[in-house]
Design a protein around this motif. Structure first.
Motif: not given
Length: 259
Positions: A199-206
């Motif tokens: 899986k490639t998951l959306v990240t929370d790097d904002v």
């Protein structure tokens, strides 16, 4: 006048001219250094907090929020988190080598908005179709902000819906990775992969820093994370809008309103 009497006079005149040239050189160097030096942190903060900067910031932020809200209003996505990065950077000293234009302004401010949405992974085909349908409607009523630029068309987007509904092949090719993003104009829409073994998951790097008025970080709601959204809805979509300049002051003091 004899030579002996003329020499002291010439020496005195030379000292006067040399002194005058020295004064002029000092003024010239001072003027040059004032224009070519990097913007001080104090001046950056003053300009970033100016009424003009605040007015421009408010206008552009409203436009970007309208785009974010359009997805929540006209697609199956559920808006769950909005992150705003607001950064004002001072200009650099005169660049003689490796010029990138950062020495052409006193300050440059931009906004970048990222939105995270929740979606049902069991209905991803319908979700993607709904996003494209929202873009179709937007095409019939053109918006200067190009609110939802993704729509059905002769490209791979319709094939993408079939792929996620299980009635069509990978629109790129059977040997490539699972397609999990769309690009159009200044927007990038990505989502958690579902069909890949890894899986490639959306990240929370904002939105990682906060020091108003030069650096502003806003997360709505505060404390919300991508893991929270995924746990609640099953999967996450991420909308990234490219940075938009809203306030620039040139090295000569001219204010530029990019948008």
């Amino acid at each position: 006048m004899t030579v002996k009497r003329a020499l002291p006079a010439l020496a005195a005149a030379r000292q006067t001219v040399t002194g005058a040239l020295g004064v002029l050189l000092v003024f010239a160097l001072s003027a040059c250094s004032a224009e070519n030096r990097a913007t001080s942190p104090q001046e950056v903060r003053k300009l970033a907090g100016s009424p003009q900067a605040q007015q421009n910031r408010k206008k552009v932020e409203g436009q970007l929020r309208a785009t974010v809200n359009a997805y929540a209003k006209d697609t199956p996505l559920t808006l769950s988190l909005v992150a705003i990065d607001d950064i004002c950077a001072g200009g650099k000293a005169r660049e003689l080598l490796f010029q990138d234009g950062d020495d052409e302004y006193k300050i440059r401010c931009h906004l970048q908005v990222t939105a995270l949405y929740g979606a049902d992974p069991h209905r991803i085909g319908d979700v993607l179709d709904g996003i494209l349908a929202g873009g179709d409607r937007a095409q019939k009523h053109p918006n200067p902000l190009n609110t939802i630029p993704f729509h059905h068309g002769p490209d791979r987007r319709s094939s993408l819906v079939d792929y996620y509904r299980g009635v069509g092949p990978n629109p790129n090719s059977p040997s490539t990775l699972e397609p999990a993003d769309l690009y159009a104009g200044q927007q990038h829409l990505s989502w958690d992969t579902l069909r890949s073994s890894q899986k490639t998951l959306v990240t929370d790097d904002v939105c990682l820093g906060d020091d108003p008025p030069t650096v502003r970080c806003l997360r709505e709601p505060a404390g919300r994370t991508v893991q929270d959204i995924r746990q609640q809805y099953g999967m996450v979509f991420k909308l990234e809008i490219s940075p938009v300049d809203y306030y620039i002051v040139s090295i000569k003091g001219t204010t530029i309103v990019p948008r």
